[in-house]
Design a protein around this motif. Sequence first.
Motif, short mmCIF file in Angstrom:
data_model
loop_
_atom_site.label_atom_id
_atom_site.label_comp_id
_atom_site.label_asym_id
_atom_site.label_seq_id
_atom_site.Cartn_x
_atom_site.Cartn_y
_atom_site.Cartn_z
N ARG A 114 37.05 37.10 101.29
CA ARG A 114 37.42 38.51 101.46
C ARG A 114 38.07 38.76 102.82
O ARG A 114 38.80 39.73 103.01
CB ARG A 114 36.19 39.40 101.29
CG ARG A 114 35.11 39.17 102.32
CD ARG A 114 33.85 39.95 102.02
NE ARG A 114 34.10 41.38 102.02
CZ ARG A 114 33.42 42.26 101.30
NH1 ARG A 114 32.46 41.84 100.49
NH2 ARG A 114 33.70 43.54 101.35
N LEU B 161 40.87 39.16 95.81
CA LEU B 161 39.68 38.81 95.03
C LEU B 161 39.64 39.59 93.72
O LEU B 161 39.27 39.05 92.67
CB LEU B 161 38.42 39.08 95.84
CG LEU B 161 38.26 38.35 97.17
CD1 LEU B 161 36.86 38.58 97.74
CD2 LEU B 161 38.53 36.86 97.03
N ILE B 162 40.02 40.87 93.78
CA ILE B 162 40.07 41.68 92.56
C ILE B 162 41.10 41.10 91.59
O ILE B 162 40.83 40.97 90.38
CB ILE B 162 40.41 43.15 92.90
CG1 ILE B 162 39.24 43.79 93.66
CG2 ILE B 162 40.71 43.94 91.63
CD1 ILE B 162 39.56 45.14 94.25
N SER C 231 34.13 37.37 106.39
CA SER C 231 33.93 37.22 104.94
C SER C 231 32.46 37.29 104.57
O SER C 231 32.09 36.91 103.45
CB SER C 231 34.52 35.89 104.47
OG SER C 231 35.91 35.85 104.69
N VAL D 137 40.11 41.93 99.94
CA VAL D 137 39.42 42.09 98.66
C VAL D 137 40.39 42.32 97.51
O VAL D 137 40.05 42.04 96.35
CB VAL D 137 38.41 43.26 98.72
CG1 VAL D 137 37.24 42.91 99.62
CG2 VAL D 137 39.08 44.56 99.16
N ASP E 179 31.49 46.78 96.17
CA ASP E 179 31.67 46.30 97.54
C ASP E 179 33.13 45.95 97.83
O ASP E 179 33.57 45.94 98.98
CB ASP E 179 30.78 45.06 97.74
CG ASP E 179 30.70 44.66 99.20
OD1 ASP E 179 30.73 45.55 100.06
OD2 ASP E 179 30.62 43.45 99.48
N TRP E 180 33.90 45.62 96.78
CA TRP E 180 35.32 45.30 96.94
C TRP E 180 36.22 46.53 96.83
O TRP E 180 37.44 46.42 96.91
CB TRP E 180 35.75 44.29 95.87
CG TRP E 180 35.13 42.93 96.00
CD1 TRP E 180 34.36 42.46 97.02
CD2 TRP E 180 35.24 41.85 95.08
NE1 TRP E 180 33.97 41.17 96.78
CE2 TRP E 180 34.50 40.77 95.59
CE3 TRP E 180 35.89 41.70 93.85
CZ2 TRP E 180 34.40 39.54 94.93
CZ3 TRP E 180 35.79 40.49 93.18
CH2 TRP E 180 35.05 39.42 93.72
N ASN F 119 32.02 37.17 98.06
CA ASN F 119 33.33 36.54 97.91
C ASN F 119 33.46 36.03 96.47
O ASN F 119 32.66 36.38 95.61
CB ASN F 119 33.46 35.40 98.92
CG ASN F 119 33.39 35.90 100.34
OD1 ASN F 119 34.38 36.26 100.96
ND2 ASN F 119 32.18 35.92 100.91
#
Length: 262
Positions: free
Chosen positions: A40, A49-50, A94, A46, A218-219, A98
């Motif tokens: 992240r 990551l999404i 990070s 993020v 959280d993201w 993650n």
Amino acid sequence: MDFNLRTVNVTRYITPLREGGSLPALAEADDDFKYVLKFRGAGHGVKALIAEFLGGEIARYLGLPVPELVFATLDEAFGRTEADEEIQDLLKFSQGLNLGLHYLSGAITYDAATNDCDEVLASKIVWLDAFITNVDRTFKNTNLLIWKKELWLIDHGAAFYFHHSWDNWKTTAITPFTLIKDHVLLPKATKLEEAHNEFTSKLTENSIKELVNKIPEDWLLWEDKSLSPEEIKEVYFQFLSIRLANAEIFLKQAQDARTTLI
């Protein structure tokens, strides 16, 4: 379809994987498996990551071969002994949740010149990447692996590029994906219509909603936007739903690009 990812705790940082600018790493978790870890704290944060989560799980839902994704937690003490200052900073920023991809030990990078790909599978991958607007999967950067003589899809972090500017997501949702002309599998994608028919019948608004709702809150706490996590989820849901409803647009773009190519 179960979109519930396992959560693991990262126990050992093994080595950086210096492809691209995001500094993913090979790491080990408390389940004794190794993962390619996406951080992240890396360049696109993020949002990458999404994109990795949504792209990878849509691919899995559609029956495409993707390594298992897991949520990977980094403890605040993790990485303090890391000698490389750049990596130490990356690990520090990070902390928390993650994303990890199951490490395919011994896999080799797909090479269009030497590796084959079934026309149906190629067509399905091309359709997927046009759907999720994945700018990677080119001859230069295939993001495909050969593992145990099978093709596997990795790295969807560059998909959903609309979310880096965010303002034009409705326009992007109904825009043909012109970059599909550079797709490494386009020459082999002779069954695009078949892939389109299968996937548009399999994907539903309900399945999309279920997946989007699994994005960790959280993201979704973005400092550069005033939107709440629920409002951000709604945009992803609307983007995917609108794009699916208008899938003929990017299908035709891919078909035309292939005609030009051959």
